[in-house]
Design an enzyme around this catalytic site. Structure first.
Site, short mmCIF file in Angstrom:
data_model
loop_
_atom_site.label_atom_id
_atom_site.label_comp_id
_atom_site.label_asym_id
_atom_site.label_seq_id
_atom_site.Cartn_x
_atom_site.Cartn_y
_atom_site.Cartn_z
N SER A 16 0.86 -1.19 0.00
CA SER A 16 0.00 0.00 0.00
C SER A 16 0.90 1.25 0.00
O SER A 16 2.12 1.13 0.03
CB SER A 16 -0.92 -0.02 1.22
OG SER A 16 -0.14 -0.07 2.39
N GLY A 21 -3.47 7.46 -5.58
CA GLY A 21 -4.28 8.69 -5.67
C GLY A 21 -3.56 9.76 -6.47
O GLY A 21 -4.17 10.45 -7.29
N TYR A 57 -6.50 8.83 12.98
CA TYR A 57 -5.33 7.94 13.05
C TYR A 57 -5.49 6.72 12.14
O TYR A 57 -4.53 6.12 11.71
CB TYR A 57 -5.11 7.44 14.48
CG TYR A 57 -4.66 8.49 15.46
CD1 TYR A 57 -3.58 9.32 15.17
CD2 TYR A 57 -5.29 8.65 16.69
CE1 TYR A 57 -3.16 10.29 16.07
CE2 TYR A 57 -4.87 9.61 17.60
CZ TYR A 57 -3.81 10.44 17.28
OH TYR A 57 -3.39 11.39 18.17
N GLU A 153 -10.75 -8.50 0.58
CA GLU A 153 -11.86 -7.55 0.43
C GLU A 153 -11.89 -6.84 -0.93
O GLU A 153 -12.89 -6.23 -1.28
CB GLU A 153 -11.88 -6.56 1.59
CG GLU A 153 -10.55 -5.87 1.84
CD GLU A 153 -10.59 -5.01 3.09
OE1 GLU A 153 -11.47 -5.19 3.94
OE2 GLU A 153 -9.72 -4.11 3.19
N GLN A 195 6.13 -8.83 -11.06
CA GLN A 195 5.68 -10.02 -11.79
C GLN A 195 4.61 -10.77 -10.97
O GLN A 195 3.59 -11.20 -11.51
CB GLN A 195 6.85 -10.98 -12.03
CG GLN A 195 7.91 -10.43 -12.97
CD GLN A 195 9.07 -11.42 -13.12
OE1 GLN A 195 8.86 -12.62 -13.22
NE2 GLN A 195 10.29 -10.92 -13.12
N LYS A 226 12.16 -6.46 -19.29
CA LYS A 226 11.87 -7.61 -18.44
C LYS A 226 10.44 -7.55 -17.90
O LYS A 226 9.69 -8.52 -17.97
CB LYS A 226 12.88 -7.62 -17.28
CG LYS A 226 13.03 -8.96 -16.61
CD LYS A 226 14.26 -8.92 -15.72
CE LYS A 226 14.35 -10.16 -14.87
NZ LYS A 226 15.46 -10.06 -13.93
N GLY A 357 -11.22 19.54 15.17
CA GLY A 357 -11.10 18.33 15.98
C GLY A 357 -12.38 18.03 16.73
O GLY A 357 -13.35 18.80 16.69
N CYS A 384 -12.94 25.65 12.57
CA CYS A 384 -13.98 24.82 13.21
C CYS A 384 -13.73 24.74 14.71
O CYS A 384 -13.94 25.72 15.40
CB CYS A 384 -14.06 23.47 12.52
SG CYS A 384 -15.72 22.77 12.63
N GLN A 388 -14.00 27.66 17.60
CA GLN A 388 -14.78 27.50 18.84
C GLN A 388 -13.89 27.75 20.06
O GLN A 388 -14.30 28.38 21.03
CB GLN A 388 -15.39 26.09 18.89
CG GLN A 388 -16.39 25.85 17.75
CD GLN A 388 -16.94 24.42 17.70
OE1 GLN A 388 -16.52 23.56 18.47
NE2 GLN A 388 -17.87 24.18 16.80
N HIS A 510 -14.77 24.85 6.94
CA HIS A 510 -13.44 24.32 6.60
C HIS A 510 -12.95 24.90 5.27
O HIS A 510 -13.20 24.30 4.22
CB HIS A 510 -13.50 22.79 6.47
CG HIS A 510 -13.70 22.09 7.77
ND1 HIS A 510 -12.67 21.58 8.50
CD2 HIS A 510 -14.81 21.83 8.46
CE1 HIS A 510 -13.13 21.02 9.61
NE2 HIS A 510 -14.45 21.16 9.60
N GLU A 512 -10.04 24.88 4.08
CA GLU A 512 -8.97 24.07 3.48
C GLU A 512 -9.48 23.12 2.39
O GLU A 512 -8.74 22.81 1.45
CB GLU A 512 -8.22 23.27 4.57
CG GLU A 512 -8.98 22.12 5.23
CD GLU A 512 -9.87 22.53 6.41
OE1 GLU A 512 -10.25 23.72 6.47
OE2 GLU A 512 -10.20 21.67 7.24
N1 GLN Z 1 -16.19 19.15 17.52
C1 GLN Z 1 -16.69 20.35 16.98
C2 GLN Z 1 -18.13 20.22 16.53
O1 GLN Z 1 -18.62 19.14 16.31
C3 GLN Z 1 -15.83 20.86 15.85
C4 GLN Z 1 -15.76 19.94 14.67
C5 GLN Z 1 -14.62 20.24 13.74
O2 GLN Z 1 -13.63 20.86 14.13
N2 GLN Z 1 -14.70 19.74 12.50
O3 GLN Z 1 -18.81 21.22 16.38
#
Ligand code: GLN
Length: 547
Positions: A16, A21, A57, A153, A195, A226, A357, A384, A388, A510, A512
């Site tokens: 892998s 991609g 992760y 799979e 091969q 080859k 997060g 995000c 907050q 987001h 990004e």
């Molecule tokens: N945990 C936060 C929420 O659910 C922020 C989510 C995030 O950063 N994508 O609102």
């Protein structure tokens, strides 16, 4: 081109992480640069319906499309390379394939018949592949099959490829990506793994048309011959894919190897001339000739696996090139930041990004970092959860609401400045139930956001359950925080800023996900520009002190 969509399947062998991609996206770029319309699809052999419920992760970042699909991070590469939007149809998992078939079975669509892997599962795979080509909307659909040939799979997918090749003839093509390892002790490149991998594909009835060989050293003609001879492909269809300095070099490397020509020839499509990569190469030129450097701290809790923040890291590459600077990312674990060490960890930075997060781990470190950059006037972008945290930090340290928090971390806070959305309260299922996908946002006059976007109405992608609590809006506004971006319908706060600070922006969405090589994201461009400006101010004041 012809009405008939052409289907290209990309499989991987030996190991892998060979970069299917990137090879798929590079081929797509070359075909696009020859004037063809192209889309790329990823078929993932795992059982989750989508990667939305996976820990980063496990699988790196979860990429979100305009239509709110939570998808594999490879879709991010497809969008960044092609500057073409993807959708739910571009990422299908085994879980979704089975779910569709089982739903039909329950409805009675197969009444009286036994539902089996062949033909029902394979037919559903084929349907999902052909969906993108329907009505000739694309000249080429490139389908990347996740996993490695030989995985249990992956079997139904390879059977679907075999059938589609048989049905579509010249309009279907198979590319197999393999590894040609270099054995230092022998001083040789070895073809045996390739091969064997091709043999495994042949056992499944799939003869690859083109082999792309990942290698650390150039392939000699002898090696190419080859591989060609043992794997039944012509020598011109043995393509070298040598390690590159950056993923953005791969389209040019593939053009040098004539991968696009090999594909077009095999599929009987005119291949005269060359792919026009001029705008792509403008970007490469800017990327490789920076005139300055900025250091930006990326604070997150998944930084052991950098793929968790793939789109953010790529957005900085685009924005850096656009500003003519190299962005040095300093990856900082949010759990490692304390009140005592925050200055040591952040004082050298020209800008700080606090990442998205979920959950409470590392949250206090993020809040400490934001307090520091707010007070020290270091440019800040919070995405995000990062936005907050900026709201929580301001509530606690400026508004004096000591226990202010998000109800995600503390249900009982008396100051829930970030709270769950009303309609989210009754939701119990975890998968696919967040606020997902593209939503509109209106920007306020005289804001950093408007200065970056240069248009008052924007759309950005979301993935969260919690929101700024509008009950506190006037209190924040009366005390120096501006809400400069608001959803025009729901009135949800999308962007916060601190006018007293040189560049302090938090966004609930987001940005990004929408940065591409051709359209670097305006907020990232603005942020890098601010980081550069703050660095220069610092350098100047140091000069003055020296003087
Ligand atoms: N945990 C936060 C929420 O659910 C922020 C989510 C995030 O950063 N994508 O609102």
């Amino acid at each position: 081109m012809s009405e008939q969509t052409k289907y290209i399947f990309v499989t991987g062998g030996v190991t892998s992480s060979l970069g299917k991609g990137i090879v798929s996206a590079s081929l797509a770029k070359l075909l696009q640069a020859r004037g063809h319309s192209v889309t790329i699809q990823k078929l993932d052999p795992y059982i989750n319906i989508d990667p939305g419920t996976l820990n980063p992760y496990e699988h790196g970042e979860c990429f979100v499309t305009d239509d709110g699909a939570e998808t594999d991070l490879d879709l991010g590469h497809y969008e960044r390379f092609l500057n073409v939007r993807t959708s739910q149809a571009n990422n299908i998992t085994t879980g979704r394939i089975y779910q569709n078939v089982i739903n039909r079975e329950r409805k009675g669509d197969y009444l009286g018949r036994t539902v089996q892997v062949i033909p029902h599962i394979t037919d559903e795979i084929k349907r999902c592949v052909k969906l993108l080509g329907k009505n000739g909307s694309y000249d080429f659909v490139i389908t990347e099959i996740g996993g490695t040939v030989g995985d249990i799979e992956s079997l139904p997918y390879l059977e679907a490829v075999r059938q589609m090749k048989w049905e579509l003839g010249i309009n279907a093509l198979s590319i197999h990506l393999t590894l040609v390892p270099y054995l230092a002790a022998a001083g040789e490149l070895k073809t045996k793994p390739t091969q064997h991998s091709v043999k495994q594909l042949l056992e499944m009835g799939v003869q690859p048309d083109i082999l792309v060989c990942r290698t650390e050293h150039p392939l000699t003609d002898e090696i190419r011959l080859k591989v060609a001879r043992f794997c039944n492909v012509s020598m011109e269809n043995v393509i070298e894919s040598i390690d590159a300095e950056t993923i953005y070099d791969v389209p040019n490397l593939m053009a040098d190897e004539k991968l696009d020509v090999a594909v077009l020839k095999k599929m009987n499509v005119p291949y005269e001339g060359e792919a026009d990569l001029s705008s792509w190469n403008d970007f490469i030129w800017k990327l490789k000739s920076p005139t300055d450097l900025v250091s930006i701290g990326l604070i997150g809790k998944y930084i052991e696996l950098k793929d968790s923040y793939k789109s953010i890291a790529e957005a900085f590459i685009h924005a850096g090139a656009e500003n003519g600077v190299k962005v040095n990312l300093d990856w900082i674990h949010s759990e490692s930041i304390t009140e005592e060490n925050v200055a040591k960890k952040l004082s050298h930075l020209d800008g700080v990004l606090v990442a998205p997060g979920f959950g409470g781990r590392g949250i206090e470190g993020k809040i400490q970092a934001i307090k520091y950059v707010r007070e020290k006037e270091i440019p800040f972008l919070g995405i995000c959860l990062g936005m907050q945290c900026a709201v929580i930090e301001y509530a606690r340290n400026v508004l004096g609401l000591e226990d202010a928090h998000s109800t995600e971390m503390n249900h009982n806070t008396s100051h829930p400045v970030i709270d769950i959305m009303e309609h989210q309260k009754s939701i119990t299922n975890k998968g696919g139930t967040m606020r997902l996908g593209s939503y509109p946002c209106h920007l306020e006059k005289d804001s950093l956001a408007l200065a970056s976007y240069r248009t008052e109405d924007i759309d950005e992608r979301h993935r969260h359950r919690y929101e700024f609590n509008n009950d506190f809006k006037s209190l924040f506004e009366a005390n120096g925080m501006r809400m400069t971006g608001v959803n025009p319908e729901s009135k949800l706060v999308e962007i916060i800023e601190l006018p007293s600070h040189p560049w302090f922006v938090g966004v609930q969405f987001h940005p990004e996900y929408k940065s591409t090589v051709e359209q670097p994201h305006p907020l990232f461009i603005g942020f890098v520009e601010a980081a550069l400006a703050s660095r220069n101010v610092e350098a100047k004041s140091e000069e003055l002190v020296d003087f």
